[in-house]
Design a protein around this motif. Structure first.
Motif, PDB file in Angstrom:
ATOM      1  N   GLY A  71       4.911 -18.539  -1.444  1.00  0.00           N
ATOM      2  CA  GLY A  71       5.520 -18.555  -2.774  1.00  0.00           C
ATOM      3  C   GLY A  71       6.393 -17.346  -3.041  1.00  0.00           C
ATOM      4  N   SER A  72       6.156 -16.252  -2.327  1.00  0.00           N
ATOM      5  CA  SER A  72       6.919 -15.025  -2.551  1.00  0.00           C
ATOM      6  C   SER A  72       8.101 -14.882  -1.598  1.00  0.00           C
ATOM      7  CB  SER A  72       6.000 -13.801  -2.407  1.00  0.00           C
ATOM      8  OG  SER A  72       5.479 -13.718  -1.094  1.00  0.00           O
ATOM      9  N   VAL A  73       8.316 -15.866  -0.732  1.00  0.00           N
ATOM     10  CA  VAL A  73       9.425 -15.771   0.226  1.00  0.00           C
ATOM     11  C   VAL A  73      10.781 -15.670  -0.466  1.00  0.00           C
ATOM     12  CG1 VAL A  73      10.688 -17.036   2.025  1.00  0.00           C
ATOM     13  CG2 VAL A  73       8.202 -16.806   2.165  1.00  0.00           C
ATOM     14  N   PRO A  74      11.105 -16.501  -1.467  1.00  0.00           N
ATOM     15  CA  PRO A  74      12.411 -16.363  -2.127  1.00  0.00           C
ATOM     16  C   PRO A  74      12.616 -14.984  -2.746  1.00  0.00           C
ATOM     17  CG  PRO A  74      11.431 -18.481  -2.656  1.00  0.00           C
ATOM     18  CD  PRO A  74      10.368 -17.689  -1.972  1.00  0.00           C
ATOM     19  N   ALA A  75      11.570 -14.443  -3.376  1.00  0.00           N
ATOM     20  CA  ALA A  75      11.687 -13.114  -3.985  1.00  0.00           C
ATOM     21  C   ALA A  75      11.864 -12.040  -2.919  1.00  0.00           C
ATOM     22  CB  ALA A  75      10.454 -12.812  -4.832  1.00  0.00           C
ATOM     23  N   ALA A  76      11.182 -12.211  -1.780  1.00  0.00           N
ATOM     24  CA  ALA A  76      11.324 -11.243  -0.687  1.00  0.00           C
ATOM     25  C   ALA A  76      12.759 -11.214  -0.185  1.00  0.00           C
ATOM     26  CB  ALA A  76      10.366 -11.599   0.447  1.00  0.00           C
ATOM     27  N   ILE A  77      13.377 -12.376  -0.092  1.00  0.00           N
ATOM     28  CA  ILE A  77      14.771 -12.441   0.351  1.00  0.00           C
ATOM     29  C   ILE A  77      15.696 -11.838  -0.705  1.00  0.00           C
ATOM     30  CG2 ILE A  77      16.659 -14.023   0.910  1.00  0.00           C
ATOM     31  CD1 ILE A  77      14.522 -15.907   2.108  1.00  0.00           C
ATOM     32  N   HIS A 129      15.010  -9.549  -3.008  1.00  0.00           N
ATOM     33  CA  HIS A 129      14.839  -8.106  -3.187  1.00  0.00           C
ATOM     34  C   HIS A 129      14.814  -7.329  -1.871  1.00  0.00           C
ATOM     35  CE1 HIS A 129      14.152  -8.724  -7.448  1.00  0.00           C
ATOM     36  NE2 HIS A 129      13.230  -9.636  -7.172  1.00  0.00           N
ATOM     37  N   GLY A 130      14.788  -8.046  -0.772  1.00  0.00           N
ATOM     38  CA  GLY A 130      14.777  -7.380   0.519  1.00  0.00           C
ATOM     39  C   GLY A 130      13.468  -6.705   0.846  1.00  0.00           C
ATOM     40  N   ALA A 131      12.379  -7.173   0.227  1.00  0.00           N
ATOM     41  CA  ALA A 131      11.104  -6.481   0.439  1.00  0.00           C
ATOM     42  C   ALA A 131       9.914  -7.404   0.243  1.00  0.00           C
ATOM     43  CB  ALA A 131      10.983  -5.295  -0.508  1.00  0.00           C
ATOM     44  N   VAL A 132       8.889  -7.153   1.051  1.00  0.00           N
ATOM     45  CA  VAL A 132       7.549  -7.693   0.850  1.00  0.00           C
ATOM     46  C   VAL A 132       6.686  -6.515   0.440  1.00  0.00           C
ATOM     47  CG1 VAL A 132       5.507  -8.645   2.003  1.00  0.00           C
ATOM     48  CG2 VAL A 132       7.784  -9.586   2.508  1.00  0.00           C
ATOM     49  N   PHE A 133       5.952  -6.658  -0.654  1.00  0.00           N
ATOM     50  CA  PHE A 133       5.146  -5.561  -1.170  1.00  0.00           C
ATOM     51  C   PHE A 133       3.662  -5.808  -0.915  1.00  0.00           C
ATOM     52  CE2 PHE A 133       9.014  -5.741  -3.726  1.00  0.00           C
ATOM     53  CZ  PHE A 133       9.447  -4.421  -3.667  1.00  0.00           C
ATOM     54  N   GLY A 134       2.901  -4.753  -0.825  1.00  0.00           N
ATOM     55  CA  GLY A 134       1.462  -4.906  -0.655  1.00  0.00           C
ATOM     56  C   GLY A 134       0.760  -3.584  -0.476  1.00  0.00           C
ATOM     57  N   ALA A 135      -0.552  -3.681  -0.260  1.00  0.00           N
ATOM     58  CA  ALA A 135      -1.382  -2.492  -0.063  1.00  0.00           C
ATOM     59  C   ALA A 135      -2.287  -2.691   1.152  1.00  0.00           C
ATOM     60  CB  ALA A 135      -2.209  -2.218  -1.316  1.00  0.00           C
ATOM     61  N   SER A 136      -1.805  -3.498   2.085  1.00  0.00           N
ATOM     62  CA  SER A 136      -2.648  -3.882   3.216  1.00  0.00           C
ATOM     63  C   SER A 136      -2.426  -3.044   4.471  1.00  0.00           C
ATOM     64  CB  SER A 136      -2.427  -5.358   3.550  1.00  0.00           C
ATOM     65  OG  SER A 136      -1.063  -5.603   3.840  1.00  0.00           O
ATOM     66  N   GLY A 137      -1.484  -2.111   4.432  1.00  0.00           N
ATOM     67  CA  GLY A 137      -1.232  -1.268   5.591  1.00  0.00           C
ATOM     68  C   GLY A 137      -0.935  -2.107   6.821  1.00  0.00           C
ATOM     69  N   ALA A 138      -1.625  -1.784   7.912  1.00  0.00           N
ATOM     70  CA  ALA A 138      -1.454  -2.530   9.158  1.00  0.00           C
ATOM     71  C   ALA A 138      -2.557  -3.561   9.355  1.00  0.00           C
ATOM     72  CB  ALA A 138      -1.413  -1.563  10.339  1.00  0.00           C
ATOM     73  N   GLY A 139      -3.271  -3.904   8.275  1.00  0.00           N
ATOM     74  CA  GLY A 139      -4.339  -4.885   8.361  1.00  0.00           C
ATOM     75  C   GLY A 139      -3.811  -6.254   8.763  1.00  0.00           C
ATOM     76  N   ARG A 140      -4.547  -6.924   9.621  1.00  0.00           N
ATOM     77  CA  ARG A 140      -4.113  -8.213  10.133  1.00  0.00           C
ATOM     78  C   ARG A 140      -4.777  -9.349   9.360  1.00  0.00           C
ATOM     79  NH1 ARG A 140      -0.875  -7.304  14.146  1.00  0.00           N
ATOM     80  NH2 ARG A 140      -0.618  -9.546  14.501  1.00  0.00           N
ATOM     81  N   ILE A 141      -4.021 -10.424   9.172  1.00  0.00           N
ATOM     82  CA  ILE A 141      -4.445 -11.574   8.381  1.00  0.00           C
ATOM     83  C   ILE A 141      -4.441 -12.808   9.274  1.00  0.00           C
ATOM     84  CG2 ILE A 141      -3.965 -12.970   6.331  1.00  0.00           C
ATOM     85  CD1 ILE A 141      -2.080 -10.432   5.562  1.00  0.00           C
ATOM     86  N   SER A 142      -5.582 -13.423   9.433  1.00  0.00           N
ATOM     87  CA  SER A 142      -5.685 -14.639  10.253  1.00  0.00           C
ATOM     88  C   SER A 142      -5.600 -15.852   9.338  1.00  0.00           C
ATOM     89  CB  SER A 142      -6.998 -14.639  11.038  1.00  0.00           C
ATOM     90  OG  SER A 142      -7.111 -13.487  11.843  1.00  0.00           O
ATOM     91  N   ALA A 143      -4.407 -16.127   8.857  1.00  0.00           N
ATOM     92  CA  ALA A 143      -4.220 -17.210   7.884  1.00  0.00           C
ATOM     93  C   ALA A 143      -3.904 -18.527   8.580  1.00  0.00           C
ATOM     94  CB  ALA A 143      -3.090 -16.847   6.921  1.00  0.00           C
ATOM     95  N   ALA A 144      -4.213 -19.609   7.884  1.00  0.00           N
ATOM     96  CA  ALA A 144      -3.888 -20.957   8.344  1.00  0.00           C
ATOM     97  C   ALA A 144      -3.381 -21.748   7.147  1.00  0.00           C
ATOM     98  CB  ALA A 144      -5.114 -21.626   8.954  1.00  0.00           C
ATOM     99  N   ALA A 145      -2.823 -22.901   7.416  1.00  0.00           N
ATOM    100  CA  ALA A 145      -2.297 -23.732   6.331  1.00  0.00           C
ATOM    101  C   ALA A 145      -3.426 -24.410   5.576  1.00  0.00           C
ATOM    102  CB  ALA A 145      -1.351 -24.783   6.901  1.00  0.00           C
ATOM    103  N   ARG A 146      -3.175 -24.696   4.327  1.00  0.00           N
ATOM    104  CA  ARG A 146      -4.170 -25.405   3.517  1.00  0.00           C
ATOM    105  C   ARG A 146      -4.560 -26.729   4.184  1.00  0.00           C
ATOM    106  NH1 ARG A 146      -1.755 -24.780  -0.910  1.00  0.00           N
ATOM    107  NH2 ARG A 146      -3.051 -23.206  -1.925  1.00  0.00           N
ATOM    108  N   ALA A 147      -3.586 -27.381   4.804  1.00  0.00           N
ATOM    109  CA  ALA A 147      -3.865 -28.654   5.482  1.00  0.00           C
ATOM    110  C   ALA A 147      -4.823 -28.466   6.654  1.00  0.00           C
ATOM    111  CB  ALA A 147      -2.567 -29.283   5.964  1.00  0.00           C
ATOM    112  N   ASP A 148      -4.783 -27.298   7.301  1.00  0.00           N
ATOM    113  CA  ASP A 148      -5.718 -27.024   8.395  1.00  0.00           C
ATOM    114  C   ASP A 148      -7.153 -26.968   7.866  1.00  0.00           C
ATOM    115  OD1 ASP A 148      -3.618 -26.784  10.246  1.00  0.00           O
ATOM    116  OD2 ASP A 148      -3.418 -24.633   9.895  1.00  0.00           O
ATOM    117  N   TYR A 149      -7.342 -26.247   6.775  1.00  0.00           N
ATOM    118  CA  TYR A 149      -8.682 -26.141   6.191  1.00  0.00           C
ATOM    119  C   TYR A 149      -9.162 -27.496   5.650  1.00  0.00           C
ATOM    120  CZ  TYR A 149      -7.910 -21.095   6.440  1.00  0.00           C
ATOM    121  OH  TYR A 149      -7.662 -19.816   6.886  1.00  0.00           O
TER     122      TYR A 149
END
Length: 284
Positions: A146-152, A154-174
């Motif tokens: 949902g934040s992809v258009p805003a990232a494009i 503003h030229g930025a993705v914001f967060g506080a996750s540092g180098a933490g890795r996220i093992s995400a999957a699609a809602r359809a997978d779950y």
């Protein structure tokens, strides 16, 4: 009879769609606050029954005759412990044979605020004596799309996750995983840690958006407090912003990383990748 709570929601609808590929519609009971929202599924032969986490009197009657129940956790953070307890107690009173609950990765060990009510729910399930399976879902790729258009923009993705890795999957997978467990069943007490086959950092997310869009996008790492304030500035409620910023900090600790690949084994195919999710988002 298979029943699905929250069947009008994004995850619930996907579970129903998956089940309809192998199960007769008449064997599905859709538990929803407003049956009008699943009129299309009722037209296919499914049954819709009013089921409101905040109205305990609707719970047990709606579960009468149900063999297997998919209990999709409530979205009302702060109220979920009481709501979930009521649903579990109603399922036991109704004689449900198997309850399948959607939790969060390593709920009892996670330091994430959003995990606390899941841990309480899991503990109540264990005490209830009700046969159950726990699906500890990781983060959804859709949480970031949902934040992809805003990232494009503003030229930025914001967060506080540092180098933490996220093992995400699609809602359809779950959803496919939940449907598989509902079809096949599982031994009571089974706990499945479900996550994407591959992981990424928010810097990786920014780089993928940049690669596919052709626009400069970089990750800006912030303190948890600053990220929360930013989320409030863009319109999120204070409590929700706090929970999301806390989740980012938890990501930095590794709370959303899992490399067990239990999800892809359960659904019999690889999970959707970050690149595939970004590509689909940019095509919309």
């Amino acid at each position: 009879m298979i029943a699905i709570t929250g069947a009008s929601g994004e995850l619930g609808r996907l579970v129903v769609t998956s089940l309809l590929s192998s199960e007769p519609a008449a064997s599905l009971r859709l538990l929803v606050r407003d049956p009008a929202k699943v009129a299309d599924l009722v037209a296919l032969g499914a049954e819709a029954v009013v089921f409101d986490y905040n109205r305990p009197e609707t719970l047990a009657p709606a579960l009468a005759g149900v063999d297997r129940l998919l209990f999709i956790s409530s979205s009302e953070v702060g109220s979920r412990a009481a709501q979930h307890t009521a649903v579990i107690d109603a399922a036991k009173a109704a004689g449900v044979s198997l309850l399948v609950y959607t939790s969060i990765l390593r709920a009892p060990q996670s330091g994430m605020l959003l995990a606390a009510e899941h841990a309480v729910t899991e503990a109540h399930l264990a005490r209830s004596g009700l046969a159950h399976v726990i699906l500890r879902n990781g983060w959804y790729l859709e949480n970031f799309m949902g934040s992809v258009p805003a990232a494009i923009e503003h030229g930025a993705v914001f967060g506080a996750s540092g180098a933490g890795r996220i093992s995400a999957a699609a809602r359809a997978d779950y959803a496919a995983a939940a449907a598989a467990v509902l079809r096949q069943g599982a031994a009571s007490g089974t706990i499945l840690e479900l996550a994407g086959d591959t992981s990424f950092t928010k810097a990786d997310l920014a780089a993928e958006i940049a690669r596919q869009s052709g626009k400069p996008v970089a990750y800006t790492d912030m303190s948890e407090a600053a990220f929360k304030d930013l989320l409030v500035q863009v319109g999120l409620p204070e409590g929700f912003a706090h929970a999301l910023a806390d989740a980012d900090t938890a990501t930095a600790r590794g709370d959303l990383f899992d490399d067990g690949k239990a999800l892809s084994r359960l659904i019999g195919r690889p999970t959707v990748t970050l690149a595939e999710a970004v590509a689909a988002t940019l095509k919309r």
